[in-house]
Design an enzyme around this catalytic site. Sequence first.
Site, PDB file in Angstrom:
ATOM      1  N   CYS A 205      -4.761   5.275  -0.360  1.00  0.00           N
ATOM      2  CA  CYS A 205      -5.483   4.876  -1.571  1.00  0.00           C
ATOM      3  C   CYS A 205      -5.189   5.818  -2.730  1.00  0.00           C
ATOM      4  CB  CYS A 205      -6.986   4.848  -1.294  1.00  0.00           C
ATOM      5  SG  CYS A 205      -7.928   4.302  -2.732  1.00  0.00           S
TER       6      CYS A 205
ATOM      7  N   ASP B  21       0.817  -1.208   0.000  1.00  0.00           N
ATOM      8  CA  ASP B  21       0.000   0.000   0.000  1.00  0.00           C
ATOM      9  C   ASP B  21       0.853   1.261   0.000  1.00  0.00           C
ATOM     10  OD1 ASP B  21      -2.904   0.877   0.280  1.00  0.00           O
ATOM     11  OD2 ASP B  21      -1.955   2.030   1.873  1.00  0.00           O
TER      12      ASP B  21
END
Length: 262
Positions: free
Chosen positions: A203, A42
């Site tokens: 994100c 991530d």
Amino acid sequence: MAAVRKAVPLRLVGLASLRAVSTSTMGALPKQVKIVEVGPRDGLQNEKNIVPTPVKVKLIHMLSEAGLPVIEATSFVSPKWVPQMADHAEVLKSIQRFPGISYPVLTPNLRGFQTAVASGAREVSIFGAASELFTKKNINCSIEESFQHFDSILKAAQADGILVRGYVSCVLGCPYEGKISPAKVAEMGVSVVDSSVAGLGGCPYARGASGNLATEDLVYMLAGLGIHTGVNLQKLLEAGTFICQALNRKTSSKVAQATCKL
């Protein structure tokens, strides 16, 4: 059999709010917290420049040496959507697996799961969200439809004897919907926390997202509360310095910033 592990990534907690922990709540705190390091996946997935595979592998090794019990190594998603993870199979095959450390990989769908297993994955992660709008924006389906995707992966994992870790995003808020109703999520007894070295990532599709909690800051805070993590902060700081130098960027970790000034 596949084992589903529920964990909540606390990505929106700031150090200021952490200082507000009152003595009245200290007795309710866990004695030990498991940290899931998501930096290699991530943390790097939305970097504009492609990070060389050897750099990713070295980062994972440095994080392993720091004693992190779970390190999310990569993501088996389509390179069309996340070009940074195009080398997922090579990364997974190149890393040295330290005893007692798990190296799960993210698998958003059955095809990704099958490719991951063929590449040597022993544990996979599936992700949902407490926000309908985030789920739609992130994986192009509703929360209910995402459960159907999970079901196919879980059945395949059970057949192959692969561990499955499930986690929920947007438990404390959503960049699209705003506040999330507490009735949608369970915050009681959480003792597994996701974080990213140097605070990297977040994100790539969510504008205004606050990013990831820095692992260095989390370890420092937990140590101050007398909560065991088993993580060597100095080695963790070294890993953060390494990847920030490789990316030519400054760390987002407050602890790392303070250490540099000293």
